[in-house]
Design a protein around this motif. Structure first.
Motif, PDB file in Angstrom:
ATOM      1  N   TYR A 146       0.812  -1.214   0.000  1.00 27.48           N
ATOM      2  CA  TYR A 146       0.000   0.000   0.000  1.00 27.48           C
ATOM      3  C   TYR A 146       0.843   1.261   0.000  1.00 27.48           C
ATOM      4  O   TYR A 146       0.508   2.245  -0.637  1.00 27.48           O
ATOM      5  N   ASP A 150      -0.150   4.732  -2.113  1.00 27.45           N
ATOM      6  CA  ASP A 150      -0.951   5.701  -1.368  1.00 27.45           C
ATOM      7  C   ASP A 150      -1.021   7.027  -2.110  1.00 27.45           C
ATOM      8  O   ASP A 150       0.014   7.588  -2.524  1.00 27.45           O
ATOM      9  N   ASN A 169     -11.469  -4.534   3.568  1.00 32.46           N
ATOM     10  CA  ASN A 169     -10.417  -3.512   3.622  1.00 32.46           C
ATOM     11  C   ASN A 169     -10.837  -2.198   2.988  1.00 32.46           C
ATOM     12  O   ASN A 169     -10.178  -1.176   3.199  1.00 32.46           O
ATOM     13  N   ARG A 173      -9.254   1.226   4.223  1.00 27.46           N
ATOM     14  CA  ARG A 173      -8.190   1.655   3.329  1.00 27.46           C
ATOM     15  C   ARG A 173      -8.155   3.179   3.188  1.00 27.46           C
ATOM     16  O   ARG A 173      -7.103   3.805   3.228  1.00 27.46           O
ATOM     17  N   ASN A 174      -9.328   3.776   3.041  1.00 23.59           N
ATOM     18  CA  ASN A 174      -9.381   5.209   2.770  1.00 23.59           C
ATOM     19  C   ASN A 174      -9.054   6.063   3.986  1.00 23.59           C
ATOM     20  O   ASN A 174      -8.861   7.271   3.850  1.00 23.59           O
TER      21      ASN A 174
END
Length: 387
Positions: A146, A150, A169, A173-174
């Motif tokens: 990730y 990003d 996720n 995730r955000n």
């Protein structure tokens, strides 16, 4: 790429040297082509150091030109995509990293490097009305580094296997991304087989929407010509060799298109409910929970709608339409014709002073939902009369 200072050819060995290393690393079991992955990765420069400034700036300029072109043409209703389709088995291309179906940290690092250049170009153009997706396809090869992606990638496409596993996720995730760079997750494959029931599309679309996915692509293999049996992935058939060929030989839509369109309309209604509501307590998660509680598999932990019958599907559509209509209705509009006038006042008078359960009670006149038609409801009609 072969820049003498920063490129792959910093050692002056030529492009063939690097290509041979790659081929040998890909095919280590071939006795005529022994693998040398260790040598390749030991000498391979980091992607952020591998290309000269002019190369990077050129990519930024290409991106900026494209965005400015779209803005000038008024193309603001389409979401464009920047997408690298370099798979690991494309051995003929002299590139070291997989840009799709990434398998290693270096792959994700390279994908992030390029998408950062595209994002730089997008910012240079300064055309915020042009919508852009910075896309990556992972299929089911989930090695998601990730940190390398990003705030660079905002459009993730994955296969059904990864979608089934990693959908939880999406929500979390955000939290790690900038507010203006959220990710959209999408899936492909795994739709109902041609021998399955038609409502399987709606079952699947409802599940993926409830899991948080933005979109999906269940089929993509079209224009099959054999009409003696149903092709697994077809949505459009060729008109060639069908009965009556010669009178009509263009493409023919399969019934599966209608099935998918029906499923898509359910999702559009769900999104519309979220869009039109003026209640701060209603959002996509609460809509999902309400719909799942009534129509989903109660013993499911992945928002399955596998038990949804055709009758329930039509009932769900009717429920959504009724809910949206109530959200859009003008306060005081008893009969739902879009106007608050004497007709509504007359209907309220007929139900005046009645309570829920009594024969003359009209729930459409009970604007505050307290179960009684009184001055509070009359005030709603008065305040909106003529609207």
């Amino acid at each position: 790429i072969l820049d003498p200072l920063y490129g792959f050819d910093a050692w002056g060995l030529g492009g063939d040297y690097w290509y041979d290393l790659k081929v040998r690393a890909i095919d280590p079991d071939n006795p005529n082509n022994p693998g040398d992955a260790n040598e390749m990765f030991a000498t391979l420069p980091d992607v952020y150091d591998a290309f000269p400034y002019d190369y990077e700036q050129g990519l930024r300029n290409v991106m900026a030109d494209w965005v400015e072109h779209a803005q000038a043409r008024g193309w603001t209703q389409t979401a464009f995509q920047t997408y690298h389709n370099h798979k690991w088995y494309y051995n003929g291309a002299r590139v070291f990293w997989s840009m799709e179906e990434n398998t290693s940290a270096d792959d994700f690092r390279a994908t992030g490097y390029y998408h950062q250049l595209w994002r730089d170009g997008y910012e240079i153009a300064d055309c915020p009305d042009v919508d852009w997706h910075f896309r990556i396809d992972i299929s089911d090869r989930w090695g998601f580094n990730y940190g390398q992606l990003d705030n660079r990638v905002n459009f993730v496409m994955m296969g059904s296997g990864a979608a089934n596993t990693y959908w939880p996720n999406i929500q979390y995730r955000n939290y790690f991304l900038d507010a203006d760079k959220p990710e959209e997750w999408n899936w492909y494959g795994g739709g109902p087989a041609v021998t399955d029931r038609g409502d399987g599309f709606s079952q699947l679309f409802l599940q993926r929407w409830s899991q948080g996915f933005t979109g999906g692509l269940p089929y993509w293999d079209n224009y099959k010509t054999n009409w003696n049996y149903a092709e697994t992935l077809s949505t459009v058939y060729s008109g060639y060799s069908i009965p009556g060929y010669g009178q009509y030989n263009g493409p023919i839509m399969s019934i599966r298109i209608k099935m998918m369109r029906q499923a898509q309309q359910v999702i559009e209604l769900l999104n519309l409910w979220d869009e039109v509501t003026d209640c701060s307590d209603i959002n996509r998660q609460r809509i999902r929970d309400a719909v799942f509680a009534r129509y989903g598999q109660t013993n499911s932990d992945d928002y399955s709608f596998s038990g949804l019958s055709e009758e329930q599907l039509y009932r769900l559509r009717a429920d959504l339409l009724a809910q949206i209509s109530s959200e859009l209705r003008v306060p005081g509009d008893v009969n739902g014709d879009g106007h608050v006038n004497a007709i509504d006042l007359l209907m309220l008078v007929r139900a005046w002073a009645t309570r829920a359960g009594e024969p003359a009670f009209n729930v459409e006149c009970d604007f505050n939902g307290d179960g009684v038609i009184n001055a509070v409801d009359l005030l709603v009609v008065a305040n909106n009369f003529g609207n």
